[in-house]
Structures are given as structure tokens and as C-alpha cells.
Design an enzyme around this catalytic site. Structure first.
Site, short mmCIF file in Angstrom:
data_model
loop_
_atom_site.label_atom_id
_atom_site.label_comp_id
_atom_site.label_asym_id
_atom_site.label_seq_id
_atom_site.Cartn_x
_atom_site.Cartn_y
_atom_site.Cartn_z
N ARG A 1 -10.21 0.35 8.55
CA ARG A 1 -9.14 -1.04 8.73
C ARG A 1 -10.48 -1.61 9.70
O ARG A 1 -9.88 -2.55 10.17
CB ARG A 1 -8.00 -0.47 9.80
CG ARG A 1 -6.92 -0.97 9.60
CD ARG A 1 -5.99 -0.32 10.55
NE ARG A 1 -4.56 -1.43 10.14
CZ ARG A 1 -3.81 -0.69 9.70
NH1 ARG A 1 -3.42 0.23 9.23
NH2 ARG A 1 -2.75 -1.31 9.06
N ARG B 1 10.86 0.21 10.89
CA ARG B 1 10.27 0.01 12.24
C ARG B 1 10.12 -0.76 12.90
O ARG B 1 10.34 -1.90 12.77
CB ARG B 1 9.02 0.47 11.20
CG ARG B 1 7.79 1.68 10.52
CD ARG B 1 7.09 1.12 10.07
NE ARG B 1 6.05 0.20 10.15
CZ ARG B 1 4.89 0.39 9.73
NH1 ARG B 1 4.62 0.65 8.30
NH2 ARG B 1 4.38 -0.34 10.00
N ARG C 1 12.05 -5.01 4.57
CA ARG C 1 12.09 -3.28 4.55
C ARG C 1 12.76 -2.17 5.53
O ARG C 1 12.46 -2.58 6.61
CB ARG C 1 10.36 -3.16 4.99
CG ARG C 1 10.09 -1.82 4.68
CD ARG C 1 8.60 -1.46 4.90
NE ARG C 1 8.01 -2.22 6.20
CZ ARG C 1 6.57 -2.37 6.07
NH1 ARG C 1 5.51 -1.79 5.59
NH2 ARG C 1 6.45 -2.45 7.44
N LYS D 1 0.87 -1.20 0.53
CA LYS D 1 -0.31 -0.22 -0.16
C LYS D 1 1.06 1.49 0.08
O LYS D 1 0.60 2.45 -0.71
CB LYS D 1 -0.97 0.01 1.23
CG LYS D 1 -2.11 -1.20 1.03
CD LYS D 1 -2.37 -0.99 2.48
CE LYS D 1 -2.06 -1.61 3.79
NZ LYS D 1 -1.22 -2.69 4.17
N ARG E 1 -0.37 -8.00 13.62
CA ARG E 1 -1.13 -6.74 12.44
C ARG E 1 -1.35 -7.85 11.31
O ARG E 1 -2.70 -7.82 11.04
CB ARG E 1 0.41 -6.01 12.19
CG ARG E 1 0.78 -5.83 12.96
CD ARG E 1 1.67 -5.59 12.97
NE ARG E 1 2.25 -4.44 11.03
CZ ARG E 1 3.39 -4.48 10.64
NH1 ARG E 1 4.71 -5.16 11.30
NH2 ARG E 1 3.34 -3.91 9.64
P1 AP5 Z 1 5.49 -1.31 1.40
O1 AP5 Z 1 4.69 -0.82 1.14
O2 AP5 Z 1 5.74 -0.72 3.16
O3 AP5 Z 1 3.57 -2.26 2.81
P2 AP5 Z 1 2.65 -1.48 3.20
O4 AP5 Z 1 1.65 -2.59 2.65
O5 AP5 Z 1 2.47 -0.29 3.42
O6 AP5 Z 1 2.60 -2.60 4.58
P3 AP5 Z 1 2.67 -1.41 6.49
O7 AP5 Z 1 3.34 -2.95 6.99
O8 AP5 Z 1 2.92 -0.32 6.33
O9 AP5 Z 1 0.77 -2.08 6.23
P4 AP5 Z 1 0.07 -1.90 7.80
O10 AP5 Z 1 -1.09 -1.89 7.63
O11 AP5 Z 1 0.87 -3.37 8.61
O12 AP5 Z 1 1.35 -0.87 8.82
P5 AP5 Z 1 0.44 1.15 8.71
O13 AP5 Z 1 1.82 2.22 8.62
O14 AP5 Z 1 -0.83 0.89 8.19
O15 AP5 Z 1 5.72 -2.50 1.00
C1 AP5 Z 1 6.27 -3.11 1.95
C2 AP5 Z 1 7.88 -4.12 1.46
O16 AP5 Z 1 7.51 -4.51 0.53
C3 AP5 Z 1 8.84 -2.71 1.43
O17 AP5 Z 1 10.13 -3.43 1.52
C4 AP5 Z 1 8.43 -2.83 -0.14
O18 AP5 Z 1 9.52 -2.43 -1.09
C5 AP5 Z 1 7.74 -4.20 -0.64
N1 AP5 Z 1 7.28 -4.70 -2.00
C6 AP5 Z 1 6.39 -3.27 -1.75
N2 AP5 Z 1 5.42 -4.38 -2.95
C7 AP5 Z 1 6.12 -5.60 -3.49
C8 AP5 Z 1 6.11 -6.17 -4.37
N3 AP5 Z 1 5.01 -6.42 -5.65
N4 AP5 Z 1 6.96 -7.03 -4.81
C9 AP5 Z 1 8.20 -7.03 -3.63
N5 AP5 Z 1 8.20 -6.42 -3.26
C10 AP5 Z 1 6.90 -5.62 -2.61
O19 AP5 Z 1 -0.05 0.96 10.86
C11 AP5 Z 1 0.92 0.53 11.47
C12 AP5 Z 1 -0.23 0.11 13.29
O20 AP5 Z 1 -0.83 1.47 13.02
C13 AP5 Z 1 -0.60 -0.96 12.75
O21 AP5 Z 1 0.00 -2.19 13.45
C14 AP5 Z 1 -1.75 -0.25 14.33
O22 AP5 Z 1 -1.01 -0.74 15.22
C15 AP5 Z 1 -1.49 1.46 13.47
N6 AP5 Z 1 -2.77 2.11 12.47
C16 AP5 Z 1 -2.61 2.40 11.37
N7 AP5 Z 1 -3.67 2.58 11.07
C17 AP5 Z 1 -4.44 2.23 11.78
C18 AP5 Z 1 -6.00 2.59 11.49
N8 AP5 Z 1 -6.82 3.16 10.63
N9 AP5 Z 1 -6.66 2.41 12.98
C19 AP5 Z 1 -6.43 1.88 13.22
N10 AP5 Z 1 -5.05 1.45 14.22
C20 AP5 Z 1 -4.38 2.02 12.85
#
Ligand code: AP5
Length: 215
Positions: free
Chosen positions: A88, A161, A127, A13, A172
Site C-alpha cells: 500500500r 466494519r 457492505r 478486492k 481511506r
Molecule cells: P469489497 O470487495 O469488500 O472491497 P475492497 O476493495 O476489499 O474494500 P476494503 O474496504 O476492504 O478495502 P480497504 O483497502 O479499505 O480495506 P482493508 O481491510 O484492506 O467490496 C465492497 C462492497 O462492494 C461489498 O459489499 C461488495 O459486495 C460490493 N462490491 C464489490 N464488487 C462490486 C461490483 N463489481 N459491483 C457492485 N458491488 C460490488 O484495510 C482497512 C484498514 O487496515 C486500512 O484503512 C489501514 O488502516 C489498515 N491496513 C490494511 N492493510 C494495510 C497496509 N498494507 N498498510 C497499512 N495499513 C493497512
């Protein structure tokens, strides 16, 4: 054009959102980034969120709905936004509908990055990001063009991270299956859902998303 990118942790994402920002001038609204900024600044919200995020659980709906609502009031979102990591839970999806109606905004698509969960731990553990501008990289799939130098801002400082460890990633993913996947029928009923193969190479996923946005 206003979209949601939906998928489990590591689905890509943030990677795709950053490319849409660079190429289409859209605005990335990542609740994860907003919460990490609050944690880093030591604000009251950050203090509440810190331990929850470190465990891999979800922060409360009230907190994230509040920060998103405030962010949607900024002028830049009128250029078109990408919701990354929000909504979410079903309660967040309903809150978003109400917020958009109140602010005179709409959603065009909910783009689902369909991925094989087994590959995600590998993606997440490799990552890293630029410590200065936040540009995202991966040890194998997306290295900076010049070793040790950020492609975007030229910084040589990178970070990982604290929630990107195997145990937290499992929590997660469980949270995603239990609380986030159930929002799909809500958007399917509105005819907004489009699926993309998130296991394809980054550039192919990008092309598939472009195809959706230009039809
Ligand atoms: P990347 O693009 O970084 O993945 P992502 O989908 O953005 O994953 P996240 O881990 O950031 O998602 P998340 O939902 O767990 O975290 P968030 O910050 O929202 O890609 C990952 C890696 O793969 C990268 O190194 C990239 O280069 C590689 N890659 C990407 N695409 C690829 C491909 N096609 N092929 C090969 N490699 C690839 O949330 C963190 C925490 O915040 C949550 O756990 C929660 O505690 C809190 N939080 C955030 N939002 C909310 C909410 N709305 N409600 C409640 N809690 C929340």
C-alpha cells in the site's frame, strides 16, 4: 500463480479474492483482515493498529511488513496467493520484492480494479459480512441467497466494519490516492500490471480476472 489485487477501498478486492479462493484454491492474504484479527485478539500489534485503522490512516510499514513476512512462511501460500490490501506504499512494494526474493517466490500479475470513486461510498456503506466465516455481502449488490442466512456457513449473525463510515472512507480514499496509487509505476516497469473494469457487475469482473489468469 501469485497476484496482487490493487484498488481503492470498496473497489472489490476482497470480493474477488474470496471467489478466487473458492474456485482456484488460492490463499487470500488480506493485511486488513490480519490487522482486524490482531485488534480483536488485543495483541500488542492490534493495540497499536486499532486507533489508526479507525481513523482511516495507514498502519506503519514496519508492522504490516512484519505480519506479511510471517504469513508468507506458512506452507499453504505455496498453493498460490492473492495479496489483498498489500502493498500500500512504495516502501511496502520494495519490502515485498525483497521478501519474495528471500523466500524464493515471485509475482505473476498486479491486477488493478479500475473504479469510479463516487460509487465507492455507496458500496462501502452497504457492505456487511458473516460474523462467523467472514463471507462478504452487500445490501443491494450481493445479498445472501436465503435472507439472513450466510451462503457459505449457514450462520445468521452478520457484522459491519467500524471504519465503514463516510468520514473514515474519505480519509481511506485520500490515503489511497497519496500513498498507494504511486506504487503503480513500480509494477508497470516490471510489466506485471493488468487493468480490469471494477465498475462492471461482480460476475463480469470475476470473468475478466479469470481471463487474465488463464492466458
Ligand atoms: P469489497 O470487495 O469488500 O472491497 P475492497 O476493495 O476489499 O474494500 P476494503 O474496504 O476492504 O478495502 P480497504 O483497502 O479499505 O480495506 P482493508 O481491510 O484492506 O467490496 C465492497 C462492497 O462492494 C461489498 O459489499 C461488495 O459486495 C460490493 N462490491 C464489490 N464488487 C462490486 C461490483 N463489481 N459491483 C457492485 N458491488 C460490488 O484495510 C482497512 C484498514 O487496515 C486500512 O484503512 C489501514 O488502516 C489498515 N491496513 C490494511 N492493510 C494495510 C497496509 N498494507 N498498510 C497499512 N495499513 C493497512
Amino acid at each position: 500463480m501469485n497476484i496482487i489485487l490493487l484498488g481503492p477501498p470498496g473497489a472489490g478486492k476482497g470480493t474477488q479474492a474470496q471467489m478466487l479462493v473458492e474456485e482456484r484454491g488460492m490463499v487470500q492474504l488480506s493485511t486488513g483482515d490480519m490487522l482486524r484479527a490482531a485488534v480483536a485478539a488485543g495483541t500488542p500489534i492490534g493495540l497499536q493498529a486499532k486507533a489508526v485503522m479507525a481513523s482511516g490512516a495507514l498502519v506503519s510499514d514496519d508492522i504490516v511488513n512484519g505480519i506479511l513476512s510471517e504469513r508468507l512462511d506458512a506452507d499453504d501460500v505455496r498453493r498460490g496467493f492473492i495479496l489483498d490490501g498489500y502493498p500500500r506504499t512504495p516502501a511496502q512494494a520494495e519490502a515485498l520484492d525483497a521478501l519474495l526474493a528471500e523466500k524464493g517466490m515471485h509475482l505473476d500479475y498486479v491486477i488493478v480494479l479500475a473504479v469510479d470513486e463516487d460509487a465507492l461510498v455507496d458500496r462501502i456503506s452497504g457492505r456487511f459480512s458473516c460474523a462467523k466465516c467472514g463471507a462478504g455481502y452487500h445490501d443491494r449488490y450481493k445479498l445472501p441467497k436465503a435472507e439472513g442466512v450466510c451462503d457459505v456457513c449457514g450462520s445468521t449473525e452478520f457484522k459491519r466494519r467500524p471504519d465503514d463510515n463516510a468520514e473514515t472512507v474519505r480519509t481511506r480514499m485520500a490515503e489511497y490516492r497519496a500513498k498507494t496509487a504511486p506504487i503503480l509505476p513500480f509494477y508497470e516497469a516490471k510489466g506485471l500490471v493488468r487493468r480490469v473494469d471494477g465498475m462492471a457487475p461482480i460476475e463480469d469482473v470475476k470473468a475478466a480476472i479469470e481471463g487474465i489468469l488463464t492466458t
